[in-house]
Design an enzyme around this catalytic site. Structure first.
Site, PDB file in Angstrom:
ATOM      1  N   HIS A   1      -7.326   8.673   2.217  1.00 31.06           N
ATOM      2  CA  HIS A   1      -6.961   9.465   3.384  1.00 31.06           C
ATOM      3  C   HIS A   1      -7.652  10.812   3.358  1.00 31.06           C
ATOM      4  O   HIS A   1      -7.803  11.437   2.320  1.00 31.06           O
ATOM      5  CB  HIS A   1      -5.446   9.663   3.436  1.00 31.06           C
TER       6      HIS A   1
ATOM      7  N   TYR B   1       2.513   7.383   4.507  1.00 35.02           N
ATOM      8  CA  TYR B   1       2.653   6.248   3.607  1.00 35.02           C
ATOM      9  C   TYR B   1       3.547   6.594   2.412  1.00 35.02           C
ATOM     10  O   TYR B   1       4.213   5.729   1.862  1.00 35.02           O
ATOM     11  CB  TYR B   1       1.266   5.810   3.094  1.00 35.02           C
TER      12      TYR B   1
ATOM     13  N   ARG C   1       0.844  -1.213   0.000  1.00 39.29           N
ATOM     14  CA  ARG C   1       0.000   0.000   0.000  1.00 39.29           C
ATOM     15  C   ARG C   1       0.868   1.248   0.000  1.00 39.29           C
ATOM     16  O   ARG C   1       0.609   2.209  -0.728  1.00 39.29           O
ATOM     17  CB  ARG C   1      -0.918  -0.044   1.215  1.00 39.29           C
TER      18      ARG C   1
END
Length: 356
Positions: A333, A342, A311
């Site tokens: 998000h 991330y 991811r």
């Protein structure tokens, strides 16, 4: 025999003195420092008596007025009962609600059932420090966030005016899990050749969609409508529609081609299915990925990457290929801050994703 006190001084409590001009002073018996109390005898005596009680009681003494007023106050534990109902009314997922409840349980253990206005920053900091000292900085961070939210709700309902959590330091939790690079992905993908055929397809789908392993396992063919894959993320409840025309240039992955292979090879009700055409659990997918990672012979600093790191890899590749805003939308998000966690290399509407 000592000198008799004058009439004006005879009935004064210890450490309270009156000057010739009728001005009262309190002398701290520990330091000798004096504090002016004005000329009102009654007020000066009351203040001096209270100071003596505070200094010599040997424990934290709560004034009678505070005790009287606290009878009408909401205590922390009773407020947490109310906060649990507030959380339930937010419509959050059951799994997220369970996580909240575990933090609330820790707060009940760590803080006294005192009136909300009496909970101090010092008490909160001491509780959080206990977790940090045990190497549980991540837990401290989550507990602090939950407690702060609980106090914000108490402010919103008029029970208190300030949030004692705000002044505490947010614990810095060091993420030890290694990031996965594109080259490392390819080596693990190659090592997965001896694994069940669904593993490689799951890896491709994870990178091209940027979704969590649990959501990958839940994807069904019926979720694809008019060229979009509709995903409701189980962790957050975020709803996104992903165009099936997506592709990851750096790894040569086309979402349409991956979906075609899944339908032809796996042929289950779910897009990712076992060789028996049955749904797979996230634990099974993660476990087989771990085996392929070990078989690749790769070594990592810190904890080796899990399937979840696909991811992060997806976000970073799309950021370079398209934009950081696109990567944020794809991951589902709500804020740039969370998405950046991330994208960094570590050193109740559908959000329709558009390729721009």
């Amino acid at each position: 025999m000592g000198r008799r006190r004058s009439h004006e001084r005879r009935d004064l409590p210890p450490n309270l003195y009156i000057r010739n001009n009728g001005y009262y002073c309190y002398r701290d018996p520990r330091t000798g420092k004096e504090f002016g109390l004005g000329r009102d005898r009654r007020i000066a005596i009351t203040e001096a008596i209270q100071a003596n009680i505070e200094l010599f009681s040997g424990h934290k003494h709560k004034p009678l007025t505070a005790r009287i007023n606290s009878d009408n106050s909401v205590t922390l534990h009773s407020w947490l009962d109310r906060y649990e109902k507030i959380l339930a009314s937010r419509g959050i997922k059951q799994k997220t609600l369970i996580n909240y409840m575990s933090k609330i349980k820790a707060i009940r253990r760590g803080l006294p059932d005192a009136p909300l206005e009496d909970i101090t920053t010092k008490e909160i900091a001491a509780m959080l420090s206990g977790y940090i000292d045990e190497g549980k900085a991540a837990s401290a961070k989550l507990i602090r966030s939950t407690l702060s939210d609980a106090f914000r709700e108490a402010i919103a309902e008029g029970h208190i005016t300030t949030n004692p959590v705000a002044a505490t330091r947010a614990a810095k939790s060091e993420v030890r899990r290694s990031r996965l690079t594109a080259d490392e992905y390819l080596k693990i993908y190659q090592a997965a050749e001896s694994s069940p055929c669904w593993l490689r397809l799951a890896m491709e789908l994870a990178v091209v969609t940027g979704q969590r392993v649990g959501d990958l396992c839940e994807m069904k063919w019926s979720d694809i409508v008019d060229g979009y894959l509709y995903v409701e993320q189980s962790k957050t409840g975020v709803k996104i529609a992903i165009p099936t025309t997506l592709h990851v240039d750096a790894l040569g992955i086309s979402m349409k081609e991956t979906l075609d292979k899944c339908k032809e090879i796996l042929g289950g009700e779910t897009i990712i299915a076992s060789t028996r055409r049955e749904p797979l659990s996230s634990g099974t997918v993660s476990r087989y990925f771990m085996r392929a990672r070990k078989a690749s012979g790769l070594s990592f600093e810190g904890d080796p990457p899990t399937f979840h790191e696909l991811r992060s890899l997806s976000a970073r590749l799309y950021e370079k290929q398209i934009s950081d805003k696109f990567a944020q939308h794809l991951l589902g998000h709500k804020s740039d801050t969370m998405a950046s966690q991330y994208r960094d290399d570590r050193g109740r509407e559908w959000d329709k994703i558009e390729i721009k």
